[in-house]
Design a protein around this motif. Sequence first.
Motif, mmCIF file in Angstrom:
data_model
loop_
_atom_site.group_PDB
_atom_site.id
_atom_site.type_symbol
_atom_site.label_atom_id
_atom_site.label_comp_id
_atom_site.label_asym_id
_atom_site.label_seq_id
_atom_site.Cartn_x
_atom_site.Cartn_y
_atom_site.Cartn_z
ATOM 1 N N HIS A 3 39.384 -13.462 -7.610
ATOM 2 C CA HIS A 3 38.486 -14.228 -6.744
ATOM 3 C C HIS A 3 39.303 -15.024 -5.746
ATOM 4 N N PHE A 4 38.805 -15.062 -4.505
ATOM 5 C CA PHE A 4 39.433 -15.875 -3.472
ATOM 6 C C PHE A 4 38.474 -16.984 -3.060
ATOM 7 N N SER A 21 42.417 -22.016 4.634
ATOM 8 C CA SER A 21 43.133 -21.934 3.375
ATOM 9 C C SER A 21 42.485 -20.880 2.488
ATOM 10 N N CYS A 22 43.281 -20.331 1.590
ATOM 11 C CA CYS A 22 42.804 -19.288 0.691
ATOM 12 C C CYS A 22 43.496 -19.470 -0.649
ATOM 13 N N CYS A 96 41.077 -13.320 3.910
ATOM 14 C CA CYS A 96 42.316 -13.392 3.160
ATOM 15 C C CYS A 96 42.439 -12.109 2.334
ATOM 16 N N ALA A 97 43.649 -11.572 2.236
ATOM 17 C CA ALA A 97 43.845 -10.339 1.489
ATOM 18 C C ALA A 97 45.134 -10.410 0.688
ATOM 19 N N ALA A 98 45.155 -9.684 -0.436
ATOM 20 C CA ALA A 98 46.341 -9.632 -1.290
ATOM 21 C C ALA A 98 46.647 -8.186 -1.656
ATOM 22 N N GLN A 115 35.877 -13.304 0.731
ATOM 23 C CA GLN A 115 34.556 -13.095 1.308
ATOM 24 C C GLN A 115 34.512 -13.402 2.801
ATOM 25 N N GLY A 116 35.562 -14.045 3.288
ATOM 26 C CA GLY A 116 35.651 -14.350 4.708
ATOM 27 C C GLY A 116 35.131 -15.725 5.052
#
Length: 123
Positions: A3-4, A21-22, A96-98, A115-116
């Motif tokens: 989860h972000f 921030s993320c 945000c991506a990982a 989710q943006g």
Amino acid sequence: QVHFEESGGGLVQAGGSLRLSCAASGLTFSTYDMAWFRQAPGKEREFVAAVRWSGGRTYYADSVKGRFTMSRDNVKNPVYLQMNSLKYEGTAVYYCAAGRVRLLAVRERYDYWGQGTQVTVSS
């Protein structure tokens, strides 16, 4: 489950600043490359910035170089995107991506997405 928690988006006038921030949970944050992408209405999602899992050098799209700064804190977890001198064209949903990727700017290489958060720049 990954989860972000993204935050920091909003409405800003052209020339203004925002800090995104993320914070990620459900994964070993310090072992993942992290990136920010954005998607404007009617356009494809595009690369903005990325940083390797180890920190150090960051990478930016040409359109944001010199104005955006990405950073990460492997102790406290979040990644940040400081956006200065925002332009109208910066209006988009920022994601945000990982992932553990070779090519940082290729969105298909990332495993997890937030989710943006909406950024709207008024002219």
